[in-house]
Design an enzyme around this catalytic site. Structure first.
Site, mmCIF file in Angstrom:
data_model
loop_
_atom_site.group_PDB
_atom_site.id
_atom_site.type_symbol
_atom_site.label_atom_id
_atom_site.label_comp_id
_atom_site.label_asym_id
_atom_site.label_seq_id
_atom_site.Cartn_x
_atom_site.Cartn_y
_atom_site.Cartn_z
ATOM 1 N N ASP A 182 0.974 -1.279 0.064
ATOM 2 C CA ASP A 182 -0.035 0.126 0.053
ATOM 3 C C ASP A 182 0.873 1.242 0.112
ATOM 4 O OD1 ASP A 182 -1.997 1.730 0.154
ATOM 5 O OD2 ASP A 182 -2.452 1.471 2.351
ATOM 6 N N ASN A 184 0.413 4.388 -1.201
ATOM 7 C CA ASN A 184 -0.060 5.780 -0.954
ATOM 8 C C ASN A 184 -0.545 5.740 0.638
ATOM 9 O OD1 ASN A 184 -2.199 4.291 -1.156
ATOM 10 N ND2 ASN A 184 -2.803 5.401 -3.104
ATOM 11 N N ASP A 186 -3.490 4.483 1.880
ATOM 12 C CA ASP A 186 -4.736 4.817 1.906
ATOM 13 C C ASP A 186 -5.611 3.163 2.485
ATOM 14 O OD1 ASP A 186 -4.724 3.120 -0.275
ATOM 15 O OD2 ASP A 186 -5.851 4.403 -1.717
ATOM 16 N N SER A 188 -5.813 0.709 1.088
ATOM 17 C CA SER A 188 -6.418 -0.321 -0.084
ATOM 18 C C SER A 188 -5.418 -0.330 -1.002
ATOM 19 C CB SER A 188 -7.411 0.268 -0.556
ATOM 20 O OG SER A 188 -7.583 1.472 -1.371
ATOM 21 N N GLU A 193 -0.792 -1.293 -8.088
ATOM 22 C CA GLU A 193 -0.102 -1.733 -6.884
ATOM 23 C C GLU A 193 -0.017 -3.331 -6.766
ATOM 24 O OE1 GLU A 193 -0.599 1.908 -3.333
ATOM 25 O OE2 GLU A 193 -2.491 0.671 -3.794
ATOM 26 N N HIS A 341 32.407 -31.608 10.685
ATOM 27 C CA HIS A 341 33.859 -31.171 10.516
ATOM 28 C C HIS A 341 34.040 -29.766 10.603
ATOM 29 C CE1 HIS A 341 37.680 -31.016 8.344
ATOM 30 N NE2 HIS A 341 37.038 -30.268 7.360
ATOM 31 N N ASN A 342 35.299 -29.536 11.225
ATOM 32 C CA ASN A 342 35.633 -28.081 11.748
ATOM 33 C C ASN A 342 34.398 -27.383 12.284
ATOM 34 O OD1 ASN A 342 38.078 -28.444 10.240
ATOM 35 N ND2 ASN A 342 37.543 -27.009 8.545
ATOM 36 N N GLU A 371 34.426 -32.121 15.745
ATOM 37 C CA GLU A 371 35.725 -32.337 15.779
ATOM 38 C C GLU A 371 36.394 -31.214 16.444
ATOM 39 O OE1 GLU A 371 39.170 -32.324 12.242
ATOM 40 O OE2 GLU A 371 37.224 -31.082 11.804
ATOM 41 N N ASP A 373 40.124 -29.166 16.962
ATOM 42 C CA ASP A 373 41.545 -29.053 16.530
ATOM 43 C C ASP A 373 42.239 -28.218 17.625
ATOM 44 O OD1 ASP A 373 40.866 -30.280 14.177
ATOM 45 O OD2 ASP A 373 40.769 -28.444 13.052
ATOM 46 N N HIS A 386 41.806 -23.237 13.434
ATOM 47 C CA HIS A 386 41.984 -23.849 12.066
ATOM 48 C C HIS A 386 43.765 -23.410 12.156
ATOM 49 C CE1 HIS A 386 41.504 -25.333 7.954
ATOM 50 N NE2 HIS A 386 41.114 -26.250 8.874
ATOM 51 N N GLU A 420 42.025 -33.489 17.212
ATOM 52 C CA GLU A 420 43.114 -33.360 15.916
ATOM 53 C C GLU A 420 44.082 -32.641 16.915
ATOM 54 O OE1 GLU A 420 43.908 -30.528 12.470
ATOM 55 O OE2 GLU A 420 42.569 -32.242 11.637
ATOM 56 N N LYS A 469 38.272 -39.939 20.613
ATOM 57 C CA LYS A 469 39.000 -40.370 19.155
ATOM 58 C C LYS A 469 40.166 -39.494 19.049
ATOM 59 C CE LYS A 469 37.222 -39.824 15.036
ATOM 60 N NZ LYS A 469 38.295 -39.619 14.132
ATOM 61 N N LYS A 471 45.133 -40.025 18.270
ATOM 62 C CA LYS A 471 46.134 -40.855 18.386
ATOM 63 C C LYS A 471 46.740 -40.701 19.686
ATOM 64 C CE LYS A 471 46.025 -41.459 13.886
ATOM 65 N NZ LYS A 471 45.861 -42.836 13.348
#
Length: 533
Positions: A182, A184, A186, A188, A193, A341-342, A371, A373, A386, A420, A469, A471
């Site tokens: 709308d 203007n 008004d 409607s 429009e 991941h990451n 994960e 790191d 990272h 990691e 998890k 090494k």
């Protein structure tokens, strides 16, 4: 949508590698209702939010900004002023992912030297990239009002099966769309429009068709314009789904409604449901049919049929699988595991932010393997980021505390920490200390002798446990040795050599990394999170 079925598919966090056969859909429904007292409290929150509150918005690199925040009239977005963005200064309620109380976000951590009352602090996470709006109110009561109100708006007044929630969202959107169209003011809409609105909404309809529907919807004395109710009728004509309409007339023998016999035939043949009863069909009519005359006759018109097909009740997803329905007593290696991941990164893996909040988000989204790191940090504190990039750094202890808090909020099956590890031995000892201190009995320190048992434990046996998890250091390593990098899964090796930072000199390499980042982000970014979905 395939064969008239809404394709909103959910995935399990743990799923067996052996695919099972889907059973016929159950007819069980769950309903929950809010008490009148709760609704009254929520409505008071809505009123206060629409009145507005002055709060401080925290930013990462400078002092906070004082802004006036309020909920718009349609309860569809949060706005604030002053702002150079003007009308664009808003956050849609639909985009909000989570509302967190207290000083939990990374931005709040940067203001650790400022003594904000935690009861006055909260964060709003929104958008696909989990941006945060971090706010401090002048009182705990104001913060509680906003937290309660926002959680209500995000969740809806009832459960996810609530038709009222979807209808409320649609009504809000229609009112907002009408107001914006709308031009203007008004009250409607003229045909010009409406045509502009159709173009803005990317609706591909011939102009003549639009004018014809406009004329059909224009029923009051004020000819040539559409009031709000007339606009709703026009939108209804424009948005009728042709595929659903064809389905309805196919199963109703070309009637403009479906009776119980038609509905049973549709559900059993098209939707593959079993044991459909007339009583169940009457429940569908009473719940989804908006026309009271149709409800009295026990029939479903096109609006009711559309409501049903767009609801969770019309999903292609088998509701029996909202509950665990697979054998979870198999060895751990027999399952696909939802992994991330990451996990700590907000965006790309060269220059984006690392945030502890990401662990909370992915764990609550269903992820069971995250994960971490780990690198040597200052003051003997291991950090997570990272390696060899410009990503920001977060403390390992903060990560572990967040994982411990969120690991089993939505899911009791075990969480795997994929470490990691690039830390020296002293900082690895600090990591071990934090794992034991923070996670306590949740941390699974048992050893599995595959030669004796011949199998790994099952997810069922490991419920509520956190597994590590990674090494191990050699068994014969000296207890006082300083060096001991144990990870040979260095994700930093994925990065080109010309992108690694030399000796931590970010000033020399930043431009170089930015150039590589621009080149890399043209390709699919493997550093963006996959929250196990």
């Amino acid at each position: 949508m395939m064969s008239g079925s809404a394709a909103k598919l959910n995935s399990e966090s743990w799923s067996q590698r052996e695919p099972g056969i889907s059973k016929p859909t159950s007819l069980q429904h769950r309903n929950s209702f809010l008490s009148a007292n709760v609704i009254a409290v929520v409505e008071r929150c809505m009123g206060a939010m629409q009145t507005g509150t002055q709060m401080v918005k925290l930013r990462g690199s400078s002092k906070g900004l004082v802004r006036f925040y309020f909920l718009d009239d349609h309860k569809s977005c949060i706005r604030w002023r002053p702002s150079r963005k003007n009308e664009k200064a808003k956050i849609s309620i639909d985009s909000i992912r989570e509302v967190c109380e207290g000083k939990q976000s990374e931005i709040f951590q940067r203001y650790s030297d400022v003594s904000f009352d935690p009861n006055c602090c909260f964060s709003i996470y929104y958008g696909d990239h989990m941006q945060s709006l971090d706010l401090v109110s002048s009182s705990g009561e104001e913060a509680r009002t906003w937290i309660t109100g926002l959680k209500y708006l995000v969740a809806g007044i009832s459960d996810e099966d609530s038709l009222a929630k979807r209808q409320r969202t649609r009504d809000q959107w229609l009112k907002q769309t009408f107001t914006e169209a709308d031009k203007n003011g008004d009250g409607s809409l003229s045909i010009s429009e409406v045509l502009q609105l159709i173009h803005k909404l990317n609706v591909n309809l011939p102009r003549q068709k639009v004018k014809q529907m406009f004329k059909e919807a224009d029923t009051d004395d004020n000819q040539g314009t559409l009031g709000f109710e007339e606009f709703c009728a026009f939108y209804k004509m424009m948005s009728t789904r042709r595929d659903l309409y064809l389905l309805m007339i196919t199963y109703s023998n070309h009637k403009d409604h479906m009776d119980s016999d038609d509905l049973i035939r549709f559900l059993e043949i098209e939707q593959k449901m079993a044991n459909v009863t007339r009583e169940h069909c009457i429940e569908i009519v009473n719940k989804f049919e908006p026309c009271s005359e149709n409800q009295k006759q026990g029939v479903l018109g096109i609006d009711g049929f559309t409501n049903y097909m767009r609801s969770p009740a019309g999903d292609i997803f088998n509701p029996e699988q909202y509950e665990v329905n697979q054998d979870m007593s198999q060895p751990l290696c027999n399952y696909f595991i939802s992994s991330s991941h990451n996990t700590y990164l907000m965006g790309d893996q060269l220059m984006s932010q690392s945030r502890v909040d990401m662990y909370a988000w992915v764990l609550q989204a269903g992820c069971r393997c995250v994960e971490v790191d780990c690198w040597d940090g200052p003051d003997g504190e291991p950090i997570v980021h990272h390696g060899y990039t410009l990503t920001s750094k977060i403390l390992f202890r903060d990560v572990i505390e967040t994982i411990n808090k969120n690991a089993f909020v939505k899911n009791q099956y075990p969480v795997i920490l994929s470490l990691e590890n690039h830390c020296s031995v002293p900082q690895q000892k600090k990591m071990a200390q934090y794992l034991v201190e923070v996670m306590g009995d949740k941390l699974d320190l048992s050893s599995v002798n595959m030669e004796e048992s011949g199998r790994l434990p099952s997810p069922e046996e490991l419920k509520g446990k956190i597994l590590v998890k990674g090494k191990k250091l050699p068994a014969n390593i000296d207890e006082d040795v300083e060096e001991g990098d144990v990870s040979d899964e260095d994700s930093a090796d994925e990065i080109e050599d010309d992108c690694k930072l030399m000796n931590g000199d970010t000033s020399v390499n930043r431009k170089q990394v930015e150039n590589v980042s621009k080149k890399e982000t043209r390709l699919p970014d493997e550093g963006v999170k996959n929250p196990g979905l």
